[in-house]
Design an enzyme around this catalytic site. Structure first.
Site, short mmCIF file in Angstrom:
data_model
loop_
_atom_site.label_atom_id
_atom_site.label_comp_id
_atom_site.label_asym_id
_atom_site.label_seq_id
_atom_site.Cartn_x
_atom_site.Cartn_y
_atom_site.Cartn_z
N ARG A 69 26.03 52.89 84.08
CA ARG A 69 25.17 51.74 84.14
C ARG A 69 25.74 50.72 83.31
O ARG A 69 26.62 50.97 82.38
CB ARG A 69 23.59 52.14 83.69
CG ARG A 69 23.68 52.63 82.31
CD ARG A 69 22.41 52.28 81.65
NE ARG A 69 22.44 53.02 80.10
CZ ARG A 69 22.95 52.49 79.20
NH1 ARG A 69 23.70 51.40 79.19
NH2 ARG A 69 23.22 53.12 78.30
N GLN A 72 25.21 49.02 76.68
CA GLN A 72 25.82 49.91 75.54
C GLN A 72 25.10 51.18 75.44
O GLN A 72 24.85 51.91 76.33
CB GLN A 72 25.93 49.05 74.22
CG GLN A 72 26.79 47.70 74.56
CD GLN A 72 26.96 46.85 73.32
OE1 GLN A 72 27.55 47.42 72.26
NE2 GLN A 72 26.80 45.72 73.65
N TYR A 73 24.86 51.62 74.11
CA TYR A 73 24.33 52.83 74.01
C TYR A 73 22.71 52.62 73.96
O TYR A 73 22.20 51.66 73.47
CB TYR A 73 24.56 53.34 72.50
CG TYR A 73 25.79 54.04 72.48
CD1 TYR A 73 25.89 55.39 73.04
CD2 TYR A 73 26.92 53.60 71.83
CE1 TYR A 73 27.25 56.06 72.81
CE2 TYR A 73 28.19 54.05 71.67
CZ TYR A 73 28.43 55.64 72.24
OH TYR A 73 29.35 55.86 72.13
N CYS A 180 22.10 49.10 72.05
CA CYS A 180 22.61 47.97 72.71
C CYS A 180 23.42 47.14 71.96
O CYS A 180 23.57 45.65 72.28
CB CYS A 180 21.60 47.12 73.32
SG CYS A 180 20.34 48.03 74.57
#
Length: 221
Positions: A69, A72-73, A180
């Site tokens: 997707r 970020q994290y 993020c």
């Protein structure tokens, strides 16, 4: 007609990925209905396509899954409603930005039913809650906390992955990552904001507001 799939308990992340990819392919072939899947995961971190390894502060805390997707994290875990949206943009319009804006609007409309005002901010993905009760930022701006994350992938113009809304997760679990990639803002949840909302309460409103936001007739269980 959209099928709604609600799974109790905790769903293995790899199992969810396999289901989403298979369902997205079936939708693209015209062999299956669109599907929205509401679930919870055990504690884990996911790395989106823009994840920076320096944002993984505690790599040994929970399993870390690479994810295709965008973003970020992110953290997923009990008390967080994960909403996987497998929708056909071939029929809904091949406009990625407009689709993401509809997902954002869906979350904001849902939060409004609980008397919360969600905000979208340039350069910060997700939905944010202003916190006038908190000290202002060093910049002088108002403190804000993230309550919902959004990250999607498209294959043959069918979406998968989707949204997570914090109902009552352990907010300390977000400390193992920079969510993020954003360091100046915090994370909150419905219960953290003093709203005793259950998953079932949220699910009912999500289904109602999906119909309003996307103009669909709901189906499924």
């Amino acid at each position: 007609m959209v099928e709604w799939k609600i799974t109790d308990g905790l769903t293995d992340y790899q199992e969810a990925l396999e289901f989403m990819e298979a369902r997205a392919e079936a939708i693209a072939r015209g062999e299956a209905k669109e599907c929205i899947w509401l679930l919870e995961h055990p504690p884990l971190y996911t790395a989106g396509t823009s994840a920076q390894i320096t944002d993984l502060r505690d790599p040994d805390r929970f399993p870390v899954y690479p994810s295709k997707r965008g973003g970020q994290y992110t953290y997923h875990g009990p008390g967080q409603r994960v909403i996987y949206a497998m929708l056909d943009l071939n029929k809904r319009g091949k406009d990625v930005r407009a689709f993401v804006q509809k997902l954002e609007a869906w979350v904001i409309a849902t939060l409004a039913e609980f008397n919360l005002t969600g905000h979208i901010r340039d350069g910060r993905v997700g939905v944010w809650i202003e916190r006038p009760d908190r000290p202002r930022l060093a910049t002088g701006g108002m403190a804000e906390d993230k309550i919902a994350a959004i990250g999607i992938r498209l294959r043959r113009w069918v979406s998968f992955h989707g949204i997570s809304i914090n109902v009552e997760p352990d907010l300390e679990h977000f400390g193992g990552i920079v969510p993020c990639g954003i360091t100046d803002y915090g994370v909150t949840s419905l219960v953290d904001l003093g709203l005793p909302v259950s998953m079932q309460d949220l699910d009912v409103v999500l289904m109602q507001q999906f119909d309003t936001t996307f103009g669909d007739t709901q189906a499924g269980d």
